[in-house]
Design a protein around this motif. Structure first.
Motif, PDB file in Angstrom:
ATOM      1  N   LYS A  28       0.807  -0.961   0.116  1.00 18.95           N
ATOM      2  CA  LYS A  28      -0.078   0.046  -0.242  1.00 18.95           C
ATOM      3  C   LYS A  28       1.184   1.746  -0.160  1.00 18.95           C
ATOM      4  CE  LYS A  28      -4.103  -2.302   1.070  1.00 18.95           C
ATOM      5  NZ  LYS A  28      -5.396  -2.414  -0.376  1.00 18.95           N
ATOM      6  N   VAL A  29       0.266   2.638  -0.623  1.00 23.97           N
ATOM      7  CA  VAL A  29       1.106   3.613  -0.739  1.00 23.97           C
ATOM      8  C   VAL A  29      -0.143   4.689   0.349  1.00 23.97           C
ATOM      9  CG1 VAL A  29       1.600   5.518  -1.270  1.00 23.97           C
ATOM     10  CG2 VAL A  29       1.780   3.750  -2.773  1.00 23.97           C
ATOM     11  N   ALA A  30       0.095   5.047   1.798  1.00 25.35           N
ATOM     12  CA  ALA A  30      -0.074   5.651   2.647  1.00 25.35           C
ATOM     13  C   ALA A  30       0.079   7.257   2.897  1.00 25.35           C
ATOM     14  CB  ALA A  30      -0.052   5.169   4.009  1.00 25.35           C
ATOM     15  N   ALA A  31      -0.841   8.291   2.381  1.00 19.98           N
ATOM     16  CA  ALA A  31      -0.493   9.702   2.271  1.00 19.98           C
ATOM     17  C   ALA A  31      -0.910  10.416   2.682  1.00 19.98           C
ATOM     18  CB  ALA A  31      -0.805  10.395   0.755  1.00 19.98           C
ATOM     19  N   GLY A  32      -0.914  11.370   3.631  1.00 18.25           N
ATOM     20  CA  GLY A  32      -1.813  12.579   4.187  1.00 18.25           C
ATOM     21  C   GLY A  32      -1.014  13.231   4.971  1.00 18.25           C
ATOM     22  N   VAL A  33      -2.256  15.171   4.679  1.00 17.91           N
ATOM     23  CA  VAL A  33      -1.522  16.008   5.131  1.00 17.91           C
ATOM     24  C   VAL A  33      -1.391  16.251   6.727  1.00 17.91           C
ATOM     25  CG1 VAL A  33      -2.258  18.296   5.418  1.00 17.91           C
ATOM     26  CG2 VAL A  33      -2.576  17.045   3.176  1.00 17.91           C
ATOM     27  N   VAL A  34      -0.465  16.264   7.428  1.00 17.13           N
ATOM     28  CA  VAL A  34      -0.110  16.575   8.416  1.00 17.13           C
ATOM     29  C   VAL A  34       0.354  17.917   9.336  1.00 17.13           C
ATOM     30  CG1 VAL A  34       1.243  15.113  10.907  1.00 17.13           C
ATOM     31  CG2 VAL A  34       0.697  14.063   8.065  1.00 17.13           C
ATOM     32  N   THR A  35      -0.158  18.147  10.056  1.00 17.74           N
ATOM     33  CA  THR A  35      -0.153  19.611  10.867  1.00 17.74           C
ATOM     34  C   THR A  35       0.983  19.059  11.751  1.00 17.74           C
ATOM     35  OG1 THR A  35      -0.987  18.910  13.242  1.00 17.74           O
ATOM     36  CG2 THR A  35      -2.571  19.518  11.411  1.00 17.74           C
ATOM     37  N   PRO A  36       1.811  20.371  12.305  1.00 17.10           N
ATOM     38  CA  PRO A  36       3.128  20.609  13.455  1.00 17.10           C
ATOM     39  C   PRO A  36       2.431  19.512  14.641  1.00 17.10           C
ATOM     40  CG  PRO A  36       2.848  22.569  12.091  1.00 17.10           C
ATOM     41  CD  PRO A  36       1.025  21.424  11.630  1.00 17.10           C
ATOM     42  N   THR A  37       1.698  19.265  15.078  1.00 17.30           N
ATOM     43  CA  THR A  37       1.131  19.002  16.082  1.00 17.30           C
ATOM     44  C   THR A  37       1.306  16.940  15.777  1.00 17.30           C
ATOM     45  OG1 THR A  37      -1.402  18.921  16.121  1.00 17.30           O
ATOM     46  CG2 THR A  37       0.190  21.325  17.659  1.00 17.30           C
ATOM     47  N   GLY A  38       1.376  16.556  14.453  1.00 20.85           N
ATOM     48  CA  GLY A  38       1.497  15.558  13.624  1.00 20.85           C
ATOM     49  C   GLY A  38      -0.316  14.913  13.391  1.00 20.85           C
ATOM     50  N   ARG A  39      -1.116  15.639  13.867  1.00 21.34           N
ATOM     51  CA  ARG A  39      -2.645  15.103  13.619  1.00 21.34           C
ATOM     52  C   ARG A  39      -2.766  15.165  12.092  1.00 21.34           C
ATOM     53  NH1 ARG A  39      -7.166  18.065  14.117  1.00 21.34           N
ATOM     54  NH2 ARG A  39      -6.167  20.015  13.889  1.00 21.34           N
ATOM     55  N   VAL A  40      -3.311  13.988  11.321  1.00 20.11           N
ATOM     56  CA  VAL A  40      -3.513  13.829  10.151  1.00 20.11           C
ATOM     57  C   VAL A  40      -5.059  14.916   9.582  1.00 20.11           C
ATOM     58  CG1 VAL A  40      -3.488  12.484   8.426  1.00 20.11           C
ATOM     59  CG2 VAL A  40      -2.164  11.702  10.243  1.00 20.11           C
ATOM     60  N   LEU A  41      -4.706  15.390   9.007  1.00 13.42           N
ATOM     61  CA  LEU A  41      -6.153  16.282   8.341  1.00 13.42           C
ATOM     62  C   LEU A  41      -6.520  16.076   7.427  1.00 13.42           C
ATOM     63  CD1 LEU A  41      -4.472  20.256   8.608  1.00 13.42           C
ATOM     64  CD2 LEU A  41      -6.322  18.651  10.411  1.00 13.42           C
ATOM     65  N   VAL A  58       5.779   4.422  -9.898  1.00 11.04           N
ATOM     66  CA  VAL A  58       6.016   5.220  -8.647  1.00 11.04           C
ATOM     67  C   VAL A  58       5.686   6.639  -8.441  1.00 11.04           C
ATOM     68  CG1 VAL A  58       6.313   4.439  -6.390  1.00 11.04           C
ATOM     69  CG2 VAL A  58       6.397   2.826  -7.888  1.00 11.04           C
ATOM     70  N   GLU A  59       6.834   7.027  -9.083  1.00 17.63           N
ATOM     71  CA  GLU A  59       7.064   8.112  -9.089  1.00 17.63           C
ATOM     72  C   GLU A  59       5.635   9.651  -9.497  1.00 17.63           C
ATOM     73  OE1 GLU A  59      10.538   9.826 -10.862  1.00 17.63           O
ATOM     74  OE2 GLU A  59       9.430  11.336 -11.711  1.00 17.63           O
ATOM     75  N   ASP A  60       4.669   8.454 -10.563  1.00 15.84           N
ATOM     76  CA  ASP A  60       3.171   9.342 -10.927  1.00 15.84           C
ATOM     77  C   ASP A  60       2.377   8.907  -9.883  1.00 15.84           C
ATOM     78  OD1 ASP A  60       4.822   9.429 -13.621  1.00 15.84           O
ATOM     79  OD2 ASP A  60       4.243   7.859 -14.341  1.00 15.84           O
ATOM     80  N   THR A  61       2.275   7.306  -9.470  1.00 16.91           N
ATOM     81  CA  THR A  61       1.367   7.645  -8.226  1.00 16.91           C
ATOM     82  C   THR A  61       1.904   8.477  -6.902  1.00 16.91           C
ATOM     83  OG1 THR A  61       1.700   4.755  -8.417  1.00 16.91           O
ATOM     84  CG2 THR A  61       0.892   5.781  -5.990  1.00 16.91           C
ATOM     85  N   ILE A  62       2.671   8.653  -6.803  1.00 17.50           N
ATOM     86  CA  ILE A  62       3.086   9.643  -5.920  1.00 17.50           C
ATOM     87  C   ILE A  62       2.733  11.215  -6.305  1.00 17.50           C
ATOM     88  CG2 ILE A  62       5.150  11.791  -4.328  1.00 17.50           C
ATOM     89  CD1 ILE A  62       6.620   8.039  -4.661  1.00 17.50           C
ATOM     90  N   ALA A  63       3.120  11.738  -7.379  1.00 16.32           N
ATOM     91  CA  ALA A  63       2.822  12.969  -8.012  1.00 16.32           C
ATOM     92  C   ALA A  63       1.013  13.052  -8.162  1.00 16.32           C
ATOM     93  CB  ALA A  63       3.287  13.092  -9.270  1.00 16.32           C
ATOM     94  N   GLY A  64       0.219  11.529  -7.921  1.00 23.80           N
ATOM     95  CA  GLY A  64      -1.010  12.433  -7.909  1.00 23.80           C
ATOM     96  C   GLY A  64      -1.746  11.692  -6.870  1.00 23.80           C
ATOM     97  N   LEU A  65      -1.112  12.125  -5.864  1.00 24.86           N
ATOM     98  CA  LEU A  65      -1.719  12.288  -4.230  1.00 24.86           C
ATOM     99  C   LEU A  65      -1.131  12.991  -3.805  1.00 24.86           C
ATOM    100  CD1 LEU A  65      -0.096   8.465  -3.521  1.00 24.86           C
ATOM    101  CD2 LEU A  65      -2.797   9.036  -3.504  1.00 24.86           C
ATOM    102  N   VAL A  66      -0.384  13.639  -4.221  1.00 25.80           N
ATOM    103  CA  VAL A  66       0.303  15.017  -3.680  1.00 25.80           C
ATOM    104  C   VAL A  66      -0.771  16.550  -4.079  1.00 25.80           C
ATOM    105  CG1 VAL A  66       1.861  16.569  -3.706  1.00 25.80           C
ATOM    106  CG2 VAL A  66       2.658  14.800  -3.231  1.00 25.80           C
ATOM    107  N   GLU A  67      -0.624  15.855  -5.787  1.00 21.47           N
ATOM    108  CA  GLU A  67      -1.803  16.597  -6.277  1.00 21.47           C
ATOM    109  C   GLU A  67      -3.177  16.879  -5.895  1.00 21.47           C
ATOM    110  OE1 GLU A  67      -0.405  18.876  -7.745  1.00 21.47           O
ATOM    111  OE2 GLU A  67       1.388  18.465  -8.397  1.00 21.47           O
ATOM    112  N   GLU A  68      -3.708  15.718  -5.293  1.00 19.13           N
ATOM    113  CA  GLU A  68      -4.924  15.340  -4.997  1.00 19.13           C
ATOM    114  C   GLU A  68      -5.223  16.064  -3.312  1.00 19.13           C
ATOM    115  OE1 GLU A  68      -7.270  11.356  -4.288  1.00 19.13           O
ATOM    116  OE2 GLU A  68      -5.629  10.788  -6.073  1.00 19.13           O
TER     117      GLU A  68
END
Lengths: 353, 353
Positions: A28-41, A58-68
């Motif tokens: 699996k590839v897991a992605a998240g937006v993380v706050t400076p206090t470690g919360r995943v938004l 794999v690079e495409d996959t990462i870029a896609g997740l970041v753009e989303e």
């Protein structure tokens, strides 16, 4: 994750803001937006592209997740955690057994593509960082983290700083030999620790027990209709939790080997705390109690030395993405300040959540 | 030893001046007056008081040596290196297998008695420090030192700083298990590395060979008139140097185990360099070549990672006293500056001799 930023001012912290963490595992590839206090938004999850695919996929996959993820919020940096050897500049993946990467210059490729600062980090380092900042290792400065998944990943925090080694690949504890001429390991060697105290080892032993048609394995045999190949570590762990004796013993065996390896690491690193993470660690005391017993037995100088504690990780399978997001964020001002990044990453101010 | 003082001014260095280093081994106590550049100006040597004697007797011995040496010159500090666990404050010897010390507050006792600042340090840390500053590890920042004597001592230098661990007892590599249920070790455990790659192990194997009256051991048997108890590591090493096949093989066996342990340490620490010191290392390539071969064989990720070099120590048996004198000297200004001493000792500015 603000923990280690306690000593910085709010103004200084502001530019760090949100960061995206991406954890690339074998499946699996897991992605998240993380706050400076470690919360995943916000979270995204997808399949890991097959090993046979080119690195570009794999690079495409990462870029896609970041753009989303960045469509909904402004982020200042991206961290990518990968199960593999990452060089000391945190730029290239030298070797990743489950991916097509061989000396892959991932950081620069993603930076150009995304227009954001990127840090690449070994997944065990990333999750260790999270545990030390906001998990089981907070308020402790000398921690060795051992992640039990299919194999064993590891990381070392010395005096509040992540230790990477000269070439970025310290902490490969899973491949320390504990049994001369023992089981063959995927790294090519024999007798590696992860062949005795990992998800893989529990599964292998359980399958052999079932294949032997041993009467002690009756519950296991029934659970898989006699087909040993259907056994997983998760199944063993579930049956052990229900009290099946054979499965409890299989976890005891792995735990005992875990303790032996931890005693070796205590002799070498002398930490205050071991944090045990990864999927297998979710077995809790069924694994950790035998580990504590054999650790005490195998620890050199027992009776004359303080003994390190052994604790379960607290952040579960989001530790990697939380940790690598923070490492990416904290690389920002340092680079501007011209401070060295090699070898040690500072977590000095961290205290509490 | 001035090497790591390059960044300090001459004025700042002046007060450090000369220091006395004392290295307490199992049989001998070596003492010397050491300059900031690592030269030994005057030497004293005596027997180590018997283990059965009270700690006070060893203290008397140390104080006597210091008084003799300082009669001829002005010294600013005293460093004492001991083969044992030294606490993280570098004040007490927690446990020394060859001495009567158990939680012995040596630093304060000597400080009061001598009227000089005193630092107590593990002997392997002390000699590693010397090798990194002016020996085989100069100009290298990430070094693991392995000292092969009767047992195995070890020390770790990370980014130019001596790493002591949370409780001061990191680097006890000799007691990492490499053979489950292997030979019993003096630490109480079984299968410790030092049971396979030390002076003790070479002697034990040679004695067993002779006791077995094996024809391959003919030269050895003749050398000791058939009395296996007369065999020493030094004898084996001398006969090996003359080409005796059995003795060459005994060193090969120890070297092969040395390489296995070094590969384990490379997986954990990822250093740039291993420095091999201690009496056994004087066998040179008879030991180190087999070690390099088995290291390459056992190193995880070979082919995908930079490989650490393995080099012989350069300072011989004065490394301990040279290193501990410098550690004592460099503790002086730092204490005044109020800088932290726990865990890492800085060797940042050292470059060249």
């Amino acid at each position: 994750m603000a923990a280690h930023l306690t000593n910085t001012t709010a103004t200084a912290r502001q530019p760090r803001g949100l960061a995206i963490g991406i954890d690339i595992g074998g499946t699996k590839v897991a992605a998240g937006v993380v706050t400076p206090t470690g919360r995943v938004l916000a979270r995204r999850r997808t399949e890991t592209p097959d090993k046979s695919k080119s690195p570009k996929v794999v690079e495409d996959t990462i870029a896609g997740l970041v753009e989303e993820l960045r469509a909904d919020c402004s982020v200042s940096a991206v961290g990518v955690a990968a199960a593999g050897f990452v060089d000391e500049r945190r730029a290239s993946v030298l070797f990743a057994p489950h991916l097509a990467w061989r000396h892959e210059p991932l950081r620069d490729a993603l930076r150009t593509r995304l227009g954001l600062p990127v840090v690449v980090e070994n997944d065990a380092n990333a999750s260790a960082w999270a545990e030390v900042c906001v998990g089981a290792g907070r308020d402790v400065r000398d921690v060795v983290v051992v992640n039990l998944g299919t194999g064993i990943g590891g990381a070392v925090v010395i005096d509040g700083r992540l230790y990477r080694g000269r070439h970025g690949i310290a902490g490969e504890f899973g491949h320390m030999t504990v049994v001369p001429n023992g089981h063959r390991c995927e790294c090519g060697n024999r007798g590696c620790w992860e062949q005795y105290a990992s998800g893989h080892s529990v599964t292998r032993e359980a399958r052999e027990l079932v294949a032997a048609d041993s009467p002690v394995a009756r519950t296991l045999v029934q659970a898989v209709g006699g087909d040993a190949s259907l056994i997983t570590g998760t199944l063993v762990s579930e049956l052990a939790a229900k009290g099946d004796r054979a499965c409890v013993e299989l976890l005891e065996d792995a735990g005992t080997w875990l303790g032996v390896g931890l005693a070796n690491l205590a002799a070498a690193f002398d930490p205050e705390l071991f944090v045990i993470g990864g999927g297998v660690s979710e077995c809790g005391d069924l694994l950790l109690e035998p580990a504590r017993r054999s650790f005490r037995r195998a620890l050199t100088g027992r009776g004359y030395r303080p003994e390190a504690r052994i604790a379960a990780a607290e952040l579960g399978n989001e530790a990697g993405l939380i940790g690598v997001a923070d490492l990416a964020r904290e690389a920002l001002p340092r680079r501007r300040q011209g401070r060295r990044q090699r070898g040690l990453s500072d977590c000095n101010g961290r205290r509490g959540r």
